[in-house]
Design a protein around this motif. Sequence first.
Motif, short mmCIF file in Angstrom:
data_model
loop_
_atom_site.label_atom_id
_atom_site.label_comp_id
_atom_site.label_asym_id
_atom_site.label_seq_id
_atom_site.Cartn_x
_atom_site.Cartn_y
_atom_site.Cartn_z
N THR A 7 -45.47 103.89 40.24
CA THR A 7 -46.02 102.94 39.27
C THR A 7 -46.18 101.57 39.92
OG1 THR A 7 -43.83 102.26 38.59
CG2 THR A 7 -44.80 104.10 37.39
N GLN A 10 -42.83 100.17 40.63
CA GLN A 10 -42.19 100.74 41.83
C GLN A 10 -42.81 100.20 43.11
OE1 GLN A 10 -42.49 104.93 40.58
NE2 GLN A 10 -40.27 105.08 40.88
N ARG A 11 -44.11 100.03 43.08
CA ARG A 11 -44.77 99.45 44.25
C ARG A 11 -44.18 98.07 44.58
NH1 ARG A 11 -51.05 100.61 45.01
NH2 ARG A 11 -51.20 98.36 44.95
N GLU A 13 -41.33 96.89 43.66
CA GLU A 13 -39.94 97.07 44.06
C GLU A 13 -39.84 97.48 45.53
OE1 GLU A 13 -36.73 100.25 42.55
OE2 GLU A 13 -38.19 99.62 41.03
N ARG B 363 -56.18 103.18 46.12
CA ARG B 363 -54.76 103.26 45.82
C ARG B 363 -54.09 104.37 46.63
NH1 ARG B 363 -52.19 100.50 41.53
NH2 ARG B 363 -50.14 101.38 41.10
N ASN B 367 -50.79 103.42 48.69
CA ASN B 367 -49.48 104.05 48.45
C ASN B 367 -49.03 104.91 49.61
OD1 ASN B 367 -49.81 102.80 45.97
ND2 ASN B 367 -48.75 104.43 44.88
N LEU B 370 -47.74 102.35 52.01
CA LEU B 370 -46.48 101.77 51.51
C LEU B 370 -45.33 102.76 51.69
CD1 LEU B 370 -44.71 99.73 50.01
CD2 LEU B 370 -45.66 100.55 47.85
N LYS B 447 -41.13 107.39 44.73
CA LYS B 447 -40.03 106.63 45.34
C LYS B 447 -38.73 107.44 45.27
CE LYS B 447 -37.52 102.23 45.02
NZ LYS B 447 -36.20 102.76 44.70
#
Lengths: 443, 497
Positions: A7, A10-11, A13, B363, B367, B370, B447
């Motif tokens: 989300t 979370q990104r 974070e 995105r 991501n 990341l 995560k």
Amino acid sequence: MPFIANTDEQRKEMLAEIGQTMAGLFADIPAEFMGRDFNIPAGISEQQVRNRLAELAGKNSIDLTCFLGGGFYDHFIPAAVYSLISRSEFYTAYTPYQPELSQGTLQAVYEYQSAICRLTQMEVANASLYDGGTAIYEAIMMALRVTGRNKIIIDDSVNPIYRVMIKSYTKNLNIQLEETCSSDGLANRKQILKKIDAQTAAVVVQNPNFFGCIDDFTDIAKAAHEKGALLLASVYPISLGILKTPGAMDADIVTGEGQSLGMPMSFGGPYLGFMATKKKYVRKMPGRIVGETKDKFGRRSFVLTLQAREQHIRRAKATSNICSNEGLCALTALVYLSLLGKEGLQETAKLCADKASFAYKRLTKIPKVKAHFKTKWFFNEFVLDLPCEAGDVIAKLIDKGFAAGFPLSRYYEGMENSILICVTEKRSKQQIGMLAEELENVL
Amino acid sequence: MNCNDMMQEQRISNAVKLIFEKSVEGRRAVRMDLPDVPNAMNIKKEFLRDKAAELPQLSELDVVRHFTELSRRNFGVDTNFYPLGSCTMKYNPKVAERIASYPGFAHLHPLLPQLGRGGMLTQGALQVIYETDLMLREITGMAGFTTQPMAGAHGELTGMMIMAAYHRDKKNNKKTVLIPDSAHGTNPSSAAIAGFEIVSVPSDENGVMDIELVKRLLNDDVAGLMLTCPNTLGLFNPKIKEICNLIHSVDGLAYYDGANLNAIMGKARPGDFGFDIVHVNLHKSFATPHGGGGPGAGPVGVKEKLLDFLPISLVVKRNDGTYALEYDKPKSIGYIAPFYGNFGIILRAYVYVLMLGKDGLKRVAENAVLNANYIKEKLKDYYELPFDKVCKHECVFSASKQTEKNGVHAIDIAKALIDRGFHPPTVYFPAIVKEAMMIEPTETESKETIDTFIQAMLEIAEQSEIEPEKLKSAPLTTPVCRPDETAAVKNLDIASL
């Protein structure tokens, strides 16, 4: 956003935890390349995409009764094939580099290699190649490595689609490619034997060939072997339910298109190239190979083997550049062959031959329709001569609901009126009768 | 018998027999149609095989149990986190599988468009191919694509054949291709079978291609360059445009291996960096399944000046809005696949792009990058990180710390990860990093999953200090443990005949 887990929260974070910004993570890319507004439409929902694709699927005509073959066949596929290959443990895995967590894939590949050997009566097989055409190209490259020679003889009864592919691939290499012109529907012995010489690496033939005619290459294999050349045979795996095997003909490398073993036609792919050879040539064979071994506790295990041939070890000197092959399609073929079994494959092949034979007799009863070749030995395809251009007749029969066959003029000179008709086990006596009636009507 | 022995005993009895070993004479699964035509057997005896192929004789349930059991001996993306570096093991959307099985696509004969007016019977499929081409052009910055290549390496070969055709057409007498030492093995292999000689270019101290070295190696023999960017270390070469310009200065062509496109998709385009030819792996960035080793798809795109060399046939849109196949391209390298490539895979990728759209693709890259950097930062105090800077979609560690101190190798760490429920990273690649561990998490992982993976890596680092011998005996939770690969080659048994 579909399929992306994290989300926005979370990104943030995660970025905070590593002391970064999103821009910072892309700061190594020069600014002049960034910030482009891509001309791609906004994303749509699953419901929308299914509606849109259902509409596109509806613009494809699949309700024609199919007498079209040419190396790509409409065979029956048991439901269990799709169920089993849809096990995500198979299809969401990758190349079994870690044997401990890939025993499923590895054992299946070993079983597939075994099934291909049993089908073709060859000694060894690889884990798959892209398709039947690139499989012949790989077999040619392999023959060059085995013999150290550079001349290839290929008969024009080999699928013309594959022959044009081979021409593309060999253009930049020092390979002398010579075509022979088939004679009455069979590989031309006279021309082939004359051409085999001390520079010949291989003779390439196909059974049943593009015209559907059945041949026995034992004599060509013998002639090739006498001059130190190899025999490469491309085969139609369903036909091996009943036909003499390339192994029995003493072929050296066997390839083929495996689509007929449980894969839908899917507008040209994914399909399956298979390859088998003699044990003495295994180290020259391209592609992945799985072998049986024991683990450190002595348990039966399967691993990728003979990897020293491959690109990830040998780089520019590898036997082939192939990496991803057609793993799931090889699994499909194995599941299909397991479900049909020894008797089922035999019955399928026999049904194809009998129905084709029936269709041949029925269609040649039509006045003005004649058999093109004198040879009467064919498997499930045959060539008829019509009184007018085959392409026109086929177009008219489309309107009547039939994909009646393939116009041979597309690839062969002087065959303007010839049509290649295919009959699989899926075609009924009634459908054959209706095709005959409609053909008679349009002539 | 102690507990360990019992466990082992059980594991042996759990071995799955070969399907051939389960066969029972006379047992059947599929019943074929009864013949509705005379039993003619119109084939002479000399043409028939002497005995039936020894395929298994089983019931349908036997077959279903067998393959279900085999499937349980696999890790897949659906069962486990699969951070296999350079393979982009992202989630494969179920909807794409569903759509690929629509009868209108699955049952379509590829030769239909070659029949008179037959092209009109396949308008939906041709539109999918045409629009995929357009989307890929926009994503990569190329002028046109062929969808024919059936895998990444097949795309590389196609691209290199286009490179050869370009130079032949310009009557350039060029033989060599520059390829970094960090490249996938397929790169030099593909270039070699397209007829080129390979010059391997060492990476510089920053892990990327050294521009000064390129300048030195540059001469009139150079036909081109093959490069992944970001490379297999997950590093983006900031000098990429200058390198491409250098190649162009001798009329060479720059080839982009799209294996790592996931890192920049929707953000930046290889065409803008200066690349002339690209391939993209639909089974990586575009979420189509890896299939246990294919089928994939490796469409190839080219800049304007190379359009004439693309393989035939190509799908074109006519003025009346219908789609057709174009065959008349005299400079084309010809056919490299029988038809239009792995259509079923192209279709899945098309669905993926439609669903993600412009913002989704961007995105994806963000991501993916990341997640990789998060792992890199969290692990770098525990494992040697040869290039400590921002990475893209993957990061490469070395197990050298653990090897030197405790004799624990990358392979031991990999096997220990298996016991903790993770597919290991790619190990021992790229070869320029000793004891390499190449981790590519992809954007589809959360995560939470990544944190558990990091936790496992930390535990393993700790265990390698305390009880390294335990790591060497891993994995213990799998049906087999460290199969003997040397014996497999020595006693070569690759088929049950």
